[in-house]
Design an enzyme around this catalytic site. Sequence first.
Site, PDB file in Angstrom:
ATOM      1  CG  ASP A  41     -17.393 -37.381  24.466  1.00  0.00           C
ATOM      2  OD1 ASP A  41     -18.440 -37.337  23.777  1.00  0.00           O
ATOM      3  OD2 ASP A  41     -16.580 -38.308  24.382  1.00  0.00           O
ATOM      4  CB  THR A 125      -8.100 -46.658  12.797  1.00  0.00           C
ATOM      5  OG1 THR A 125      -8.583 -47.993  12.597  1.00  0.00           O
ATOM      6  CG2 THR A 125      -8.090 -45.971  11.445  1.00  0.00           C
ATOM      7  NE  ARG A 164     -14.193 -51.071   6.942  1.00  0.00           N
ATOM      8  CZ  ARG A 164     -14.188 -52.222   7.576  1.00  0.00           C
ATOM      9  NH1 ARG A 164     -15.167 -53.074   7.397  1.00  0.00           N
ATOM     10  NH2 ARG A 164     -13.198 -52.542   8.386  1.00  0.00           N
ATOM     11  CE1 TYR A 167     -12.803 -44.455  12.279  1.00  0.00           C
ATOM     12  CE2 TYR A 167     -11.769 -46.476  11.478  1.00  0.00           C
ATOM     13  CZ  TYR A 167     -12.000 -45.570  12.505  1.00  0.00           C
ATOM     14  OH  TYR A 167     -11.456 -45.780  13.752  1.00  0.00           O
ATOM     15  CG  ASN A 196     -10.151 -54.933  15.705  1.00  0.00           C
ATOM     16  OD1 ASN A 196      -9.382 -54.708  14.772  1.00  0.00           O
ATOM     17  ND2 ASN A 196     -11.457 -54.978  15.546  1.00  0.00           N
ATOM     18  NE  ARG A 215     -16.392 -50.035  18.311  1.00  0.00           N
ATOM     19  CZ  ARG A 215     -15.646 -49.089  18.914  1.00  0.00           C
ATOM     20  NH1 ARG A 215     -14.484 -48.754  18.396  1.00  0.00           N
ATOM     21  NH2 ARG A 215     -16.062 -48.487  20.013  1.00  0.00           N
ATOM     22  CE1 TYR A 314     -17.957 -53.609   6.751  1.00  0.00           C
ATOM     23  CE2 TYR A 314     -17.861 -55.732   5.636  1.00  0.00           C
ATOM     24  CZ  TYR A 314     -17.541 -54.928   6.712  1.00  0.00           C
ATOM     25  OH  TYR A 314     -16.791 -55.431   7.741  1.00  0.00           O
ATOM     26  NE  ARG A 320      -7.890 -54.253  11.513  1.00  0.00           N
ATOM     27  CZ  ARG A 320      -9.065 -53.655  11.275  1.00  0.00           C
ATOM     28  NH1 ARG A 320      -9.371 -53.242  10.066  1.00  0.00           N
ATOM     29  NH2 ARG A 320      -9.907 -53.437  12.253  1.00  0.00           N
TER      30      ARG A 320
HETATM   31  P1  NAD Z   1     -16.086 -44.290  20.987  1.00  0.00           P
HETATM   32  O1  NAD Z   1     -17.081 -44.177  19.909  1.00  0.00           O
HETATM   33  O2  NAD Z   1     -16.395 -45.149  22.158  1.00  0.00           O
HETATM   34  O3  NAD Z   1     -15.713 -42.837  21.520  1.00  0.00           O
HETATM   35  C1  NAD Z   1     -15.650 -41.708  20.688  1.00  0.00           C
HETATM   36  C2  NAD Z   1     -16.142 -40.525  21.483  1.00  0.00           C
HETATM   37  O4  NAD Z   1     -16.118 -39.366  20.639  1.00  0.00           O
HETATM   38  C3  NAD Z   1     -17.599 -40.690  21.956  1.00  0.00           C
HETATM   39  O5  NAD Z   1     -17.699 -40.545  23.364  1.00  0.00           O
HETATM   40  C4  NAD Z   1     -18.343 -39.589  21.228  1.00  0.00           C
HETATM   41  O6  NAD Z   1     -19.395 -39.016  21.995  1.00  0.00           O
HETATM   42  C5  NAD Z   1     -17.228 -38.582  20.974  1.00  0.00           C
HETATM   43  N1  NAD Z   1     -17.592 -37.681  19.874  1.00  0.00           N
HETATM   44  C6  NAD Z   1     -18.020 -38.026  18.640  1.00  0.00           C
HETATM   45  N2  NAD Z   1     -18.325 -36.923  17.948  1.00  0.00           N
HETATM   46  C7  NAD Z   1     -18.061 -35.862  18.754  1.00  0.00           C
HETATM   47  C8  NAD Z   1     -18.179 -34.471  18.603  1.00  0.00           C
HETATM   48  N3  NAD Z   1     -18.649 -33.919  17.473  1.00  0.00           N
HETATM   49  N4  NAD Z   1     -17.824 -33.667  19.635  1.00  0.00           N
HETATM   50  C9  NAD Z   1     -17.387 -34.202  20.802  1.00  0.00           C
HETATM   51  N5  NAD Z   1     -17.248 -35.531  21.008  1.00  0.00           N
HETATM   52  C10 NAD Z   1     -17.592 -36.353  19.991  1.00  0.00           C
HETATM   53  O7  NAD Z   1     -14.710 -44.781  20.307  1.00  0.00           O
HETATM   54  P2  NAD Z   1     -13.437 -45.465  20.958  1.00  0.00           P
HETATM   55  O8  NAD Z   1     -13.501 -46.900  20.698  1.00  0.00           O
HETATM   56  O9  NAD Z   1     -13.257 -44.973  22.333  1.00  0.00           O
HETATM   57  O10 NAD Z   1     -12.293 -44.877  20.023  1.00  0.00           O
HETATM   58  C11 NAD Z   1     -11.594 -43.697  20.352  1.00  0.00           C
HETATM   59  C12 NAD Z   1     -10.648 -43.337  19.213  1.00  0.00           C
HETATM   60  O11 NAD Z   1      -9.763 -44.434  18.929  1.00  0.00           O
HETATM   61  C13 NAD Z   1     -11.340 -42.999  17.908  1.00  0.00           C
HETATM   62  O12 NAD Z   1     -10.639 -41.959  17.282  1.00  0.00           O
HETATM   63  C14 NAD Z   1     -11.239 -44.264  17.096  1.00  0.00           C
HETATM   64  O13 NAD Z   1     -11.248 -43.989  15.730  1.00  0.00           O
HETATM   65  C15 NAD Z   1      -9.912 -44.800  17.564  1.00  0.00           C
HETATM   66  N6  NAD Z   1      -9.855 -46.262  17.447  1.00  0.00           N
HETATM   67  C16 NAD Z   1     -10.479 -47.079  18.330  1.00  0.00           C
HETATM   68  C17 NAD Z   1     -10.368 -48.448  18.190  1.00  0.00           C
HETATM   69  C18 NAD Z   1     -10.941 -49.433  19.160  1.00  0.00           C
HETATM   70  O14 NAD Z   1     -10.597 -50.584  19.069  1.00  0.00           O
HETATM   71  N7  NAD Z   1     -11.798 -49.050  20.086  1.00  0.00           N
HETATM   72  C19 NAD Z   1      -9.636 -48.991  17.149  1.00  0.00           C
HETATM   73  C20 NAD Z   1      -9.063 -48.125  16.239  1.00  0.00           C
HETATM   74  C21 NAD Z   1      -9.162 -46.777  16.408  1.00  0.00           C
HETATM   75  C1  UGA Z   2     -13.052 -51.608  13.594  1.00  0.00           C
HETATM   76  C2  UGA Z   2     -13.626 -50.189  13.457  1.00  0.00           C
HETATM   77  O1  UGA Z   2     -13.398 -49.694  12.154  1.00  0.00           O
HETATM   78  C3  UGA Z   2     -12.979 -49.211  14.349  1.00  0.00           C
HETATM   79  O2  UGA Z   2     -13.625 -49.214  15.596  1.00  0.00           O
HETATM   80  C4  UGA Z   2     -11.504 -49.388  14.560  1.00  0.00           C
HETATM   81  O3  UGA Z   2     -10.857 -48.243  14.073  1.00  0.00           O
HETATM   82  C5  UGA Z   2     -10.910 -50.580  13.840  1.00  0.00           C
HETATM   83  O4  UGA Z   2     -11.718 -51.713  13.955  1.00  0.00           O
HETATM   84  C6  UGA Z   2      -9.532 -50.878  14.401  1.00  0.00           C
HETATM   85  O5  UGA Z   2      -9.373 -51.622  15.343  1.00  0.00           O
HETATM   86  O6  UGA Z   2      -8.572 -50.270  13.920  1.00  0.00           O
HETATM   87  P1  UGA Z   2     -13.617 -53.798  12.286  1.00  0.00           P
HETATM   88  O7  UGA Z   2     -12.605 -54.641  12.968  1.00  0.00           O
HETATM   89  O8  UGA Z   2     -13.915 -54.207  10.879  1.00  0.00           O
HETATM   90  O9  UGA Z   2     -13.211 -52.253  12.334  1.00  0.00           O
HETATM   91  O10 UGA Z   2     -15.012 -53.784  13.066  1.00  0.00           O
HETATM   92  P2  UGA Z   2     -15.797 -54.864  13.923  1.00  0.00           P
HETATM   93  O11 UGA Z   2     -17.184 -54.397  14.055  1.00  0.00           O
HETATM   94  O12 UGA Z   2     -15.069 -55.112  15.180  1.00  0.00           O
HETATM   95  O13 UGA Z   2     -15.817 -56.140  12.983  1.00  0.00           O
HETATM   96  C7  UGA Z   2     -14.826 -57.108  12.948  1.00  0.00           C
HETATM   97  C8  UGA Z   2     -15.212 -58.210  11.978  1.00  0.00           C
HETATM   98  O14 UGA Z   2     -16.387 -58.869  12.461  1.00  0.00           O
HETATM   99  C9  UGA Z   2     -15.559 -57.757  10.564  1.00  0.00           C
HETATM  100  O15 UGA Z   2     -15.057 -58.710   9.662  1.00  0.00           O
HETATM  101  C10 UGA Z   2     -17.084 -57.791  10.526  1.00  0.00           C
HETATM  102  O16 UGA Z   2     -17.582 -58.006   9.229  1.00  0.00           O
HETATM  103  C11 UGA Z   2     -17.375 -58.958  11.433  1.00  0.00           C
HETATM  104  N1  UGA Z   2     -18.707 -58.967  12.103  1.00  0.00           N
HETATM  105  C12 UGA Z   2     -19.181 -57.855  12.714  1.00  0.00           C
HETATM  106  C13 UGA Z   2     -19.444 -60.159  12.142  1.00  0.00           C
HETATM  107  O17 UGA Z   2     -19.043 -61.182  11.559  1.00  0.00           O
HETATM  108  N2  UGA Z   2     -20.631 -60.175  12.799  1.00  0.00           N
HETATM  109  C14 UGA Z   2     -21.129 -59.093  13.434  1.00  0.00           C
HETATM  110  O18 UGA Z   2     -22.243 -59.198  14.026  1.00  0.00           O
HETATM  111  C15 UGA Z   2     -20.397 -57.898  13.396  1.00  0.00           C
END
Ligand code: NAD
Ligand code: UGA
Length: 361
Positions: A41, A125, A164, A167, A196, A215, A314, A320
């Site tokens: 990372d 995702t 939007r 991604y 989420n 987020r 956006y 979902r």
């Molecule tokens: P996060 O942003 O907390 O972690 C992502 C990590 O990737 C970070 O530590 C960042 O430093 C690293 N990174 C980014 N660019 C990089 C690069 N060029 N080289 C090396 N490292 C790099 O995200 P997360 O919430 O831990 O999510 C992890 C994965 O799961 C992602 O692929 C995300 O799309 C997917 N995901 C997460 C959620 C969720 O709810 N958290 C939902 C859907 C999908």
């Molecule tokens: C997220 C991100 O795209 C990714 O981290 C992840 O891949 C994905 O969810 C997933 O779980 O698969 P989203 O749920 O839209 O997408 O992101 P959030 O920031 O968690 O927003 C959730 C909802 O809250 C959205 O409708 C957004 O418009 C709303 N929101 C966000 C508010 O109403 N107020 C805020 O201050 C921020």
Amino acid sequence: MKKSVPDKNDSITIIGCGGFIGSHLIDRLLAATSRRITGIDLASDKITRHLGNERLTFKKIDMHDIASVRPYVEQGGTVMLLAALCNPALYNTRTIDVIDVNCIGTIPLVKMAAEAGARLVYFSTSEVYGRTAASLAGRGDDVEQCLLREDQSPFILGPVQAQRWSYACAKQLIERYIFACGRERGLNYTIVRPFNFIGPRMDFIPGIDGEGTPRVLACFLSALMRGEPLKLVDGGRNRRCFTYINDAIDACVKLLERPEAAKNQVFNIGNPANETTIAGLARLMIRLWRRQVPGAGQAAVEEVSAARFYGPGYEDSDRRIPDISKARKALGWEPETGLETALEVTIKAYIDQYRPTLRKE
Ligand code: NAD
Ligand code: UGA
């Protein structure tokens, strides 16, 4: 005594190990398994307490630096690919970077895993589904019709101007690429679609340990910490199924332990029982905050348009809900944590983490 040689199939390389999910994965893998981990990372602040552990080797490497990543992928075992830009505020403002990191920069890593004969676990995702077909057809209140199924549901994204979806589109292309590598190059893979995930260490608090818009969970926590109104985008009418990180990590460990059941499969990992509107999430967080912070006043909410909050381009997923029957059957996995408990633990962790900084402000 002869030193035991680690089985290479037990080794795990986690690319993106320093983020929210990666840091929780490392906690669990170190505590509950004997696996050796190489973590890659750019950041390591969420895993500092583990940096001295002899089963963890951390490498600060940019995933685009293929030559530096290669030896760790070529050591075989399992490669878990989490590195991403996954914050919605970036999708329409840093679209080129979002497409680059989540797709173009990821393709060489997938190719490398296929060539090395490594097992690839890729974190996609729930956003790949885009909009739910039933709600577009006016049947959004019918839960059964809204369930998203890994191998059946269509992906419904908006036009190019609706940035939007950059991604979701990038992740969708990588999924298709991985699937093709499975078919044409014998890649052994598992794709995870997280819904989420929430928990401690999720995102930064703006102005304290990061800049911009995180987020929703950290947006609301930031507002609560500062006594500002919680902003409801488009009235907070959209719905999400929030999934507690420990439940999510249980699923990850199960799929590591059951490589045959998970081979070349896609899994929704989410908690359908935790569905809420974002307005409902705000109400619940305000109530739980007041329970944990004696003397906290009643926080306000404020409606804001998506265009004002995120800027042009956006669009939102309205609803979902994961169908998790596949993960139940193949992995024996069931999420157990209700939304209230998940938020209670998370709010407490954020208070403990940020209280010292906030006191100084
Ligand atoms: P996060 O942003 O907390 O972690 C992502 C990590 O990737 C970070 O530590 C960042 O430093 C690293 N990174 C980014 N660019 C990089 C690069 N060029 N080289 C090396 N490292 C790099 O995200 P997360 O919430 O831990 O999510 C992890 C994965 O799961 C992602 O692929 C995300 O799309 C997917 N995901 C997460 C959620 C969720 O709810 N958290 C939902 C859907 C999908
Ligand atoms: C997220 C991100 O795209 C990714 O981290 C992840 O891949 C994905 O969810 C997933 O779980 O698969 P989203 O749920 O839209 O997408 O992101 P959030 O920031 O968690 O927003 C959730 C909802 O809250 C959205 O409708 C957004 O418009 C709303 N929101 C966000 C508010 O109403 N107020 C805020 O201050 C921020």
